[in-house]
Write a protein that holds these residues in place. Structure first.
Motif, PDB file in Angstrom:
ATOM      1  N   VAL A   1       1.174  -1.415  -0.145  1.00 49.10           N
ATOM      2  CA  VAL A   1      -0.245  -0.189   0.160  1.00 49.10           C
ATOM      3  C   VAL A   1       0.543   1.214   0.072  1.00 49.10           C
ATOM      4  CG1 VAL A   1      -1.818  -1.234   1.280  1.00 49.10           C
ATOM      5  CG2 VAL A   1      -0.081   0.175   2.633  1.00 49.10           C
ATOM      6  N   ALA A   2      -0.028   2.860  -0.242  1.00 50.53           N
ATOM      7  CA  ALA A   2       0.445   3.778   0.164  1.00 50.53           C
ATOM      8  C   ALA A   2       2.077   3.904  -1.099  1.00 50.53           C
ATOM      9  CB  ALA A   2       1.671   4.269   1.556  1.00 50.53           C
ATOM     10  N   SER A   3       1.675   3.251  -2.724  1.00 50.88           N
ATOM     11  CA  SER A   3       2.855   4.618  -3.486  1.00 50.88           C
ATOM     12  C   SER A   3       2.274   5.460  -3.495  1.00 50.88           C
ATOM     13  CB  SER A   3       2.205   3.616  -4.980  1.00 50.88           C
ATOM     14  OG  SER A   3       0.679   4.292  -5.215  1.00 50.88           O
ATOM     15  N   VAL A   4       3.121   6.582  -4.256  1.00 53.21           N
ATOM     16  CA  VAL A   4       4.013   7.307  -4.810  1.00 53.21           C
ATOM     17  C   VAL A   4       3.952   7.655  -6.291  1.00 53.21           C
ATOM     18  CG1 VAL A   4       5.755   9.470  -3.888  1.00 53.21           C
ATOM     19  CG2 VAL A   4       4.582   7.432  -1.689  1.00 53.21           C
ATOM     20  N   ASP A   5       3.109   9.598  -6.097  1.00 50.24           N
ATOM     21  CA  ASP A   5       3.616   9.837  -7.536  1.00 50.24           C
ATOM     22  C   ASP A   5       5.198  10.097  -7.639  1.00 50.24           C
ATOM     23  OD1 ASP A   5       3.255  11.098 -10.128  1.00 50.24           O
ATOM     24  OD2 ASP A   5       1.982  12.665  -9.222  1.00 50.24           O
ATOM     25  N   PRO A   6       5.626   9.412  -9.087  1.00 45.18           N
ATOM     26  CA  PRO A   6       7.473   9.318  -9.081  1.00 45.18           C
ATOM     27  C   PRO A   6       7.091  11.303  -9.124  1.00 45.18           C
ATOM     28  CG  PRO A   6       6.606   8.859 -11.156  1.00 45.18           C
ATOM     29  CD  PRO A   6       5.347   8.149  -9.386  1.00 45.18           C
ATOM     30  N   SER A   7       6.204  12.226  -9.790  1.00 44.65           N
ATOM     31  CA  SER A   7       6.172  13.181 -10.154  1.00 44.65           C
ATOM     32  C   SER A   7       6.611  13.621 -10.279  1.00 44.65           C
ATOM     33  CB  SER A   7       4.921  13.373 -11.749  1.00 44.65           C
ATOM     34  OG  SER A   7       3.990  13.867 -10.406  1.00 44.65           O
ATOM     35  N   VAL A   8       7.106  13.931  -8.679  1.00 44.50           N
ATOM     36  CA  VAL A   8       7.374  15.068  -7.740  1.00 44.50           C
ATOM     37  C   VAL A   8       8.865  15.139  -7.578  1.00 44.50           C
ATOM     38  CG1 VAL A   8       4.786  16.022  -7.332  1.00 44.50           C
ATOM     39  CG2 VAL A   8       6.123  14.013  -5.441  1.00 44.50           C
ATOM     40  N   TYR A   9       9.419  13.440  -8.050  1.00 48.35           N
ATOM     41  CA  TYR A   9      10.811  13.622  -7.905  1.00 48.35           C
ATOM     42  C   TYR A   9      11.653  13.755  -9.061  1.00 48.35           C
ATOM     43  CZ  TYR A   9       9.475  11.076  -3.328  1.00 48.35           C
ATOM     44  OH  TYR A   9       8.924  11.090  -2.515  1.00 48.35           O
TER      45      TYR A   9
ATOM     46  N   VAL B   1      10.006   2.378  -9.594  1.00 47.61           N
ATOM     47  CA  VAL B   1       8.706   2.984 -10.340  1.00 47.61           C
ATOM     48  C   VAL B   1       8.224   1.561 -10.430  1.00 47.61           C
ATOM     49  CG1 VAL B   1       7.055   4.384 -12.505  1.00 47.61           C
ATOM     50  CG2 VAL B   1      10.093   4.658 -10.471  1.00 47.61           C
ATOM     51  N   ILE B   2       6.925   0.791 -10.818  1.00 45.76           N
ATOM     52  CA  ILE B   2       6.373  -0.394 -10.623  1.00 45.76           C
ATOM     53  C   ILE B   2       4.590   0.253 -11.478  1.00 45.76           C
ATOM     54  CG2 ILE B   2       5.724  -2.794 -10.268  1.00 45.76           C
ATOM     55  CD1 ILE B   2       8.160  -3.029  -8.855  1.00 45.76           C
ATOM     56  N   GLU B   3       4.249  -0.386 -12.261  1.00 44.89           N
ATOM     57  CA  GLU B   3       2.549   0.374 -13.187  1.00 44.89           C
ATOM     58  C   GLU B   3       2.885   2.119 -12.326  1.00 44.89           C
ATOM     59  OE1 GLU B   3       0.156  -2.175 -11.861  1.00 44.89           O
ATOM     60  OE2 GLU B   3       1.086  -3.485 -11.846  1.00 44.89           O
ATOM     61  N   GLY B   4       3.957   2.603 -12.980  1.00 40.66           N
ATOM     62  CA  GLY B   4       4.245   3.667 -12.487  1.00 40.66           C
ATOM     63  C   GLY B   4       4.007   5.074 -12.318  1.00 40.66           C
ATOM     64  N   VAL B   5       3.869   4.048 -10.385  1.00 41.74           N
ATOM     65  CA  VAL B   5       3.960   4.500  -9.438  1.00 41.74           C
ATOM     66  C   VAL B   5       5.556   3.797  -8.751  1.00 41.74           C
ATOM     67  CG1 VAL B   5       2.014   5.090  -8.831  1.00 41.74           C
ATOM     68  CG2 VAL B   5       2.390   2.904  -8.183  1.00 41.74           C
ATOM     69  N   PHE B   6       6.068   4.633  -7.895  1.00 40.82           N
ATOM     70  CA  PHE B   6       7.029   4.423  -6.777  1.00 40.82           C
ATOM     71  C   PHE B   6       5.330   3.674  -6.096  1.00 40.82           C
ATOM     72  CE2 PHE B   6       9.800   8.392  -7.554  1.00 40.82           C
ATOM     73  CZ  PHE B   6      10.958   7.267  -7.613  1.00 40.82           C
ATOM     74  N   VAL B   7       7.018   2.220  -5.511  1.00 39.75           N
ATOM     75  CA  VAL B   7       5.877   1.240  -4.809  1.00 39.75           C
ATOM     76  C   VAL B   7       5.728   1.238  -3.107  1.00 39.75           C
ATOM     77  CG1 VAL B   7       6.610  -0.438  -5.951  1.00 39.75           C
ATOM     78  CG2 VAL B   7       7.911   0.221  -4.507  1.00 39.75           C
ATOM     79  N   GLY B   8       6.633   2.764  -2.975  1.00 38.00           N
ATOM     80  CA  GLY B   8       6.511   3.455  -1.778  1.00 38.00           C
ATOM     81  C   GLY B   8       6.856   4.599  -1.380  1.00 38.00           C
ATOM     82  N   LEU B   9       7.105   5.429  -0.589  1.00 35.53           N
ATOM     83  CA  LEU B   9       7.670   6.405   0.284  1.00 35.53           C
ATOM     84  C   LEU B   9       9.228   7.038  -0.432  1.00 35.53           C
ATOM     85  CD1 LEU B   9       7.577   9.333   0.430  1.00 35.53           C
ATOM     86  CD2 LEU B   9       7.798   8.479   3.489  1.00 35.53           C
ATOM     87  N   PRO B  10      10.049   7.453  -1.417  1.00 35.21           N
ATOM     88  CA  PRO B  10      11.655   7.670  -1.987  1.00 35.21           C
ATOM     89  C   PRO B  10      11.177   8.687  -0.945  1.00 35.21           C
ATOM     90  CG  PRO B  10       9.763   7.883  -3.829  1.00 35.21           C
ATOM     91  CD  PRO B  10       9.146   7.508  -2.659  1.00 35.21           C
TER      92      PRO B  10
ATOM     93  N   THR C   1      11.389  15.604   3.744  1.00 40.00           N
ATOM     94  CA  THR C   1      11.175  14.722   4.920  1.00 40.00           C
ATOM     95  C   THR C   1      10.036  14.696   4.952  1.00 40.00           C
ATOM     96  OG1 THR C   1      14.147  14.099   3.999  1.00 40.00           O
ATOM     97  CG2 THR C   1      12.300  13.048   6.038  1.00 40.00           C
ATOM     98  N   GLU C   2      10.331  15.653   6.138  1.00 40.77           N
ATOM     99  CA  GLU C   2       8.568  15.426   7.238  1.00 40.77           C
ATOM    100  C   GLU C   2       7.787  15.914   6.195  1.00 40.77           C
ATOM    101  OE1 GLU C   2       8.983  15.839  10.140  1.00 40.77           O
ATOM    102  OE2 GLU C   2      10.935  15.615  11.011  1.00 40.77           O
ATOM    103  N   GLU C   3       8.009  16.303   5.732  1.00 38.87           N
ATOM    104  CA  GLU C   3       5.680  16.741   4.391  1.00 38.87           C
ATOM    105  C   GLU C   3       6.057  15.309   3.911  1.00 38.87           C
ATOM    106  OE1 GLU C   3       5.013  19.233   0.943  1.00 38.87           O
ATOM    107  OE2 GLU C   3       6.378  20.129   1.412  1.00 38.87           O
ATOM    108  N   ARG C   4       6.789  14.439   3.155  1.00 38.91           N
ATOM    109  CA  ARG C   4       6.827  13.683   2.834  1.00 38.91           C
ATOM    110  C   ARG C   4       6.477  12.539   3.839  1.00 38.91           C
ATOM    111  NH1 ARG C   4      11.633  14.251  -1.525  1.00 38.91           N
ATOM    112  NH2 ARG C   4      10.768  15.115  -3.144  1.00 38.91           N
TER     113      ARG C   4
END
Length: 176
Positions: free
Chosen positions: A124-132, A140-149, A159-162
């Motif tokens: 759960v909790a994938s992350v949009d890679p477009s902000v990195y 990046v699997i199926e267009g999203v990070f599989v977790g929090l980078p 870091t705090e905000e992410r």
């Protein structure tokens, strides 16, 4: 016992600091921090909700110097667990400037190891890679990070905000 096991490594560095931030953001009484250095598959089996914290070193060193790291020793334990019915979240540390072609790759390797052990595992909790900013990532699997980078080397101010935003997604996914 805590409801969530947060397995992280290595200790006493950036991953450990971020693990503590994740624990605080979700709720200290709900999350037990467990160093992968001392953990086994039996420890993983105790929890229905798991968070993994892992770091990525450069590919040229991953296969050589760092083959005896905490995670290198723990990876075989990860594959011994049936994740069916468990919920899993992953965060990974990486350096998008020095290693833009391998950014948080270890997070992707861990995801694949979990899915290999249990194809129906719920990560759960994938992350949009477009902000990195990065070139490539196995995470990046199926267009999203599989977790929090997280990049504590070049973007520690984010870091705090992410972590806060991601922890809210984790809490929702974990039913907290």
């Amino acid at each position: 016992m805590s409801q969530i096991g947060l397995f992280f490594g290595p200790e006493k560095g950036s991953v450990h600091r971020v693990a503590k931030k994740v624990q605080a953001a979700i709720g200290e009484s709900l999350v037990e921090l467990v160093s992968v250095n001392d953990a086994s598959a039996e420890d993983l089996k105790k929890y229905d909700k798991l968070i993994f914290g892992i770091s990525t070193v450069g590919k040229e060193t991953w296969d050589s110097e760092y083959s005896n790291t905490d995670w290198a020793k723990f990876f075989p334990e990860v594959s011994k667990v049936d994740y069916t019915g468990k919920k899993v979240a992953i965060f990974g540390l990486g350096d998008h400037i020095t290693y833009p072609s391998h950014f948080v790759n270890a997070m992707g390797r861990l995801y694949k190891e979990i899915k290999k052990a249990s194809p129906d595992a719920e990560v759960v909790a994938s992350v949009d890679p477009s902000v990195y900013e990065f070139e490539e990532s196995e995470a990046v699997i199926e267009g999203v990070f599989v977790g929090l980078p997280v990049d504590e080397d070049f973007e520690p101010e984010l870091t705090e905000e992410r972590v806060a935003a991601w922890a809210e997604e984790v809490k929702t996914a974990f039913g907290l």
